[in-house]
Design a protein around this motif. Structure first.
Motif, PDB file in Angstrom:
ATOM      1  N   TYR A 159      15.098  63.517   8.947  1.00  0.00           N
ATOM      2  CA  TYR A 159      15.125  64.140   7.617  1.00  0.00           C
ATOM      3  C   TYR A 159      15.218  65.663   7.729  1.00  0.00           C
ATOM      4  N   LYS A 160      14.393  66.231   8.599  1.00  0.00           N
ATOM      5  CA  LYS A 160      14.386  67.688   8.758  1.00  0.00           C
ATOM      6  C   LYS A 160      15.695  68.208   9.334  1.00  0.00           C
ATOM      7  N   ARG A 161      16.373  67.373  10.123  1.00  0.00           N
ATOM      8  CA  ARG A 161      17.591  67.835  10.781  1.00  0.00           C
ATOM      9  C   ARG A 161      18.865  67.250  10.146  1.00  0.00           C
ATOM     10  N   ASN A 162      18.696  66.766   8.909  1.00  0.00           N
ATOM     11  CA  ASN A 162      19.832  66.300   8.095  1.00  0.00           C
ATOM     12  C   ASN A 162      20.597  65.134   8.712  1.00  0.00           C
ATOM     13  N   TYR A 163      19.853  64.188   9.263  1.00  0.00           N
ATOM     14  CA  TYR A 163      20.460  62.976   9.792  1.00  0.00           C
ATOM     15  C   TYR A 163      19.912  61.766   9.049  1.00  0.00           C
ATOM     16  N   THR A 164      20.712  60.731   8.975  1.00  0.00           N
ATOM     17  CA  THR A 164      20.307  59.461   8.381  1.00  0.00           C
ATOM     18  C   THR A 164      20.029  58.472   9.511  1.00  0.00           C
ATOM     19  N   VAL A 165      19.040  57.599   9.298  1.00  0.00           N
ATOM     20  CA  VAL A 165      18.658  56.615  10.306  1.00  0.00           C
ATOM     21  C   VAL A 165      19.205  55.236   9.933  1.00  0.00           C
ATOM     22  N   LEU A 166      19.903  54.616  10.864  1.00  0.00           N
ATOM     23  CA  LEU A 166      20.376  53.240  10.708  1.00  0.00           C
ATOM     24  C   LEU A 166      19.497  52.372  11.591  1.00  0.00           C
ATOM     25  N   LEU A 167      18.655  51.559  10.966  1.00  0.00           N
ATOM     26  CA  LEU A 167      17.624  50.812  11.692  1.00  0.00           C
ATOM     27  C   LEU A 167      17.986  49.343  11.862  1.00  0.00           C
ATOM     28  N   ALA A 168      17.690  48.803  13.047  1.00  0.00           N
ATOM     29  CA  ALA A 168      17.902  47.383  13.322  1.00  0.00           C
ATOM     30  C   ALA A 168      16.784  46.865  14.217  1.00  0.00           C
ATOM     31  N   GLN A 169      16.469  45.568  14.084  1.00  0.00           N
ATOM     32  CA  GLN A 169      15.423  44.937  14.881  1.00  0.00           C
ATOM     33  C   GLN A 169      16.018  43.859  15.791  1.00  0.00           C
ATOM     34  N   SER A 170      15.620  43.894  17.040  1.00  0.00           N
ATOM     35  CA  SER A 170      16.098  42.873  17.981  1.00  0.00           C
ATOM     36  C   SER A 170      15.253  41.609  17.902  1.00  0.00           C
ATOM     37  N   HIS A 171      14.066  41.707  17.292  1.00  0.00           N
ATOM     38  CA  HIS A 171      13.101  40.603  17.248  1.00  0.00           C
ATOM     39  C   HIS A 171      12.835  40.071  18.657  1.00  0.00           C
ATOM     40  N   ASP A 172      12.819  41.000  19.595  1.00  0.00           N
ATOM     41  CA  ASP A 172      12.524  40.698  21.006  1.00  0.00           C
ATOM     42  C   ASP A 172      13.479  39.663  21.594  1.00  0.00           C
ATOM     43  N   ASP A 173      14.729  39.719  21.177  1.00  0.00           N
ATOM     44  CA  ASP A 173      15.755  38.803  21.664  1.00  0.00           C
ATOM     45  C   ASP A 173      16.870  39.606  22.338  1.00  0.00           C
ATOM     46  N   ALA A 174      17.076  39.373  23.611  1.00  0.00           N
ATOM     47  CA  ALA A 174      18.053  40.150  24.380  1.00  0.00           C
ATOM     48  C   ALA A 174      19.474  39.988  23.847  1.00  0.00           C
ATOM     49  N   GLU A 175      19.844  38.776  23.475  1.00  0.00           N
ATOM     50  CA  GLU A 175      21.201  38.542  22.973  1.00  0.00           C
ATOM     51  C   GLU A 175      21.421  39.240  21.645  1.00  0.00           C
ATOM     52  N   ARG A 176      20.419  39.209  20.801  1.00  0.00           N
ATOM     53  CA  ARG A 176      20.506  39.917  19.522  1.00  0.00           C
ATOM     54  C   ARG A 176      20.629  41.420  19.766  1.00  0.00           C
ATOM     55  N   GLU A 177      19.874  41.912  20.735  1.00  0.00           N
ATOM     56  CA  GLU A 177      19.934  43.331  21.072  1.00  0.00           C
ATOM     57  C   GLU A 177      21.343  43.731  21.489  1.00  0.00           C
ATOM     58  N   LYS A 178      22.000  42.906  22.303  1.00  0.00           N
ATOM     59  CA  LYS A 178      23.361  43.197  22.755  1.00  0.00           C
ATOM     60  C   LYS A 178      24.329  43.292  21.576  1.00  0.00           C
ATOM     61  N   ILE A 179      24.180  42.376  20.632  1.00  0.00           N
ATOM     62  CA  ILE A 179      25.041  42.375  19.443  1.00  0.00           C
ATOM     63  C   ILE A 179      24.796  43.626  18.606  1.00  0.00           C
ATOM     64  N   LEU A 180      23.532  43.995  18.463  1.00  0.00           N
ATOM     65  CA  LEU A 180      23.188  45.171  17.671  1.00  0.00           C
ATOM     66  C   LEU A 180      23.729  46.456  18.291  1.00  0.00           C
ATOM     67  N   VAL A 181      23.678  46.534  19.616  1.00  0.00           N
ATOM     68  CA  VAL A 181      24.225  47.713  20.299  1.00  0.00           C
ATOM     69  C   VAL A 181      25.719  47.842  20.001  1.00  0.00           C
ATOM     70  N   ALA A 182      26.433  46.723  20.070  1.00  0.00           N
ATOM     71  CA  ALA A 182      27.871  46.729  19.779  1.00  0.00           C
ATOM     72  C   ALA A 182      28.135  47.132  18.330  1.00  0.00           C
ATOM     73  N   LYS A 183      27.298  46.649  17.420  1.00  0.00           N
ATOM     74  CA  LYS A 183      27.469  46.978  16.003  1.00  0.00           C
ATOM     75  C   LYS A 183      27.184  48.449  15.736  1.00  0.00           C
ATOM     76  N   MET A 184      26.202  48.988  16.421  1.00  0.00           N
ATOM     77  CA  MET A 184      25.895  50.419  16.259  1.00  0.00           C
ATOM     78  C   MET A 184      27.086  51.257  16.692  1.00  0.00           C
ATOM     79  N   LYS A 185      27.748  50.829  17.751  1.00  0.00           N
ATOM     80  CA  LYS A 185      28.938  51.539  18.222  1.00  0.00           C
ATOM     81  C   LYS A 185      30.043  51.461  17.176  1.00  0.00           C
ATOM     82  N   THR A 186      30.223  50.288  16.578  1.00  0.00           N
ATOM     83  CA  THR A 186      31.237  50.104  15.543  1.00  0.00           C
ATOM     84  C   THR A 186      30.943  50.968  14.321  1.00  0.00           C
TER      85      THR A 186
END
Length: 340
Positions: free
Chosen positions: A91-118
């Motif tokens: 907030y102080k540095r004028n950025y927005t946060v895009l938040l995601a949860q892996s729910h402690d699942d490695a495969e979900r984490e991999k998908i989320l990383v790819a989506k963040m890149k997209t």
């Protein structure tokens, strides 16, 4: 009159009979534009409900002004505190946060990383899942020269930016505290072997025993998946050990809660527990840990976000050689319970 479609800089320039560049500079308070012109431009822009074209701004700066955050569980107080620190910095540095949860699942984490890149985030903050054992999915960011900063749960690999708590010294203090209270058979319900934090806890345990000239018994350290079922299974093994522990160090406050509730169901009230995180939930337990290792999640999140945004704004290394990595350790602190 409010227009039916978004007002553009060109329309403002046409109405005021000035150039598009002058309007742009006036809206951005450029020093080359006089106060009168700035006031005229801003007044008309307000009347026409002008809103900056974010895509154009992003294109101009080569940034999205969005940082991605992937964490295991937002429902856990620890990560809620960490995200508060991240959001305060963003907030102080004028950025927005895009938040995601892996729910402690490695495969979900991999998908989320790819989506963040997209989603074209400018950088990524990550606390890895408890089941993550390989880390190649983060290479897509490295190849694109997009910074990644790990916090709290950091991967056991070299050449990364990270912020973490000193769990080895925290564990040393916890075990040493129990030894000073007269305990000699101390068990540990540790986390999964995939987590670097589990190894750090084990090292702290071993060093505390060695420093007190006591023999280390590896069978007193059990790994679990951090679930209630996993904790109960570890407790069963611990309670049937030939050297029944009089004190147990647990991976975090949640594991402590599971373990103490199970011990209570067996009418075992004479085991002392020490945990990690020092979360607010321990204040609502009927039987609390006698101490907890504070890991300062807000501070970790805040520091990680600052580092990430600094890296985003840092001039690119034209030589192609890797710049120094940020490795920040937040000192932990053993907090004693107020229970009598």
């Amino acid at each position: 009159m409010i227009p039916d479609k978004p007002t553009t800089i060109k329309e403002i320039a046409k109405i005021l009979k000035i150039s598009v560049s002058t309007v742009s500079r006036a809206l951005n308070d450029h020093s080359s534009i006089g106060l009168t012109t700035k006031m005229r431009v801003k007044k008309l822009a307000a009347e026409l409900n002008y809103e900056p074209n974010q895509r154009a701004i992003q294109f101009l700066h080569g940034k999205s002004f969005v940082i991605g955050v992937i964490l295991p569980e937002l429902s856990e107080s620890f990560f809620s505190a960490a995200i508060s620190g991240i959001e305060d910095v963003a907030y102080k540095r004028n950025y927005t946060v895009l938040l995601a949860q892996s729910h402690d699942d490695a495969e979900r984490e991999k998908i989320l990383v790819a989506k963040m890149k997209t989603q074209r985030v400018d950088g990524l903050l990550v606390s890895v899942s408890k089941t993550t054992s390989t880390y190649e999915h983060f290479d897509v960011f490295k190849k694109s020269n997009i910074p990644v900063v790990f916090f709290d749960r950091i991967p056991p690999i070299k050449d990364i930016h990270y912020v973490s708590s000193n769990l080895e010294t925290g564990t040393f203090d916890a075990v040493n505290f129990l030894l000073k209270k007269g305990h000699r058979t101390i068990g540990m319900i540790n986390g999964p072997n995939t987590l670097l934090a589990s190894h750090e806890r084990k090292e702290g345990y071993i060093k505390a025993m060695t420093a007190n000239r006591l023999k280390f018994d590896p069978s007193l350290i059990l790994n679990c998946d951090l679930s209630e079922e996993g904790t109960i299974a570890a407790m069963d093994t611990m309670l049937n050990h030939r050297r029944k522990p009089t004190a147990i160090v647990t991976f975090n406050d949640y594991v402590a809660l599971f373990a103490m509730r199970y011990a209570k169901s067996l009418n075992l009230q004479d085991i002392d527990f020490v945990s990690y995180a020092n979360l607010p939930i321990i204040n609502y337990m009927d039987h609390t840990p006698i101490a907890s290792v504070e890991q300062f999640p807000y501070k970790q999140g805040k520091k990680a976000a600052d580092i990430l945004i600094d890296l985003i704004n840092k001039p690119k290394n034209e030589s192609g050689t890797e710049q120094a990595y940020y490795n920040v350790i937040v000192e932990s602190e053993l907090i004693l319970s107020n229970r009598k």
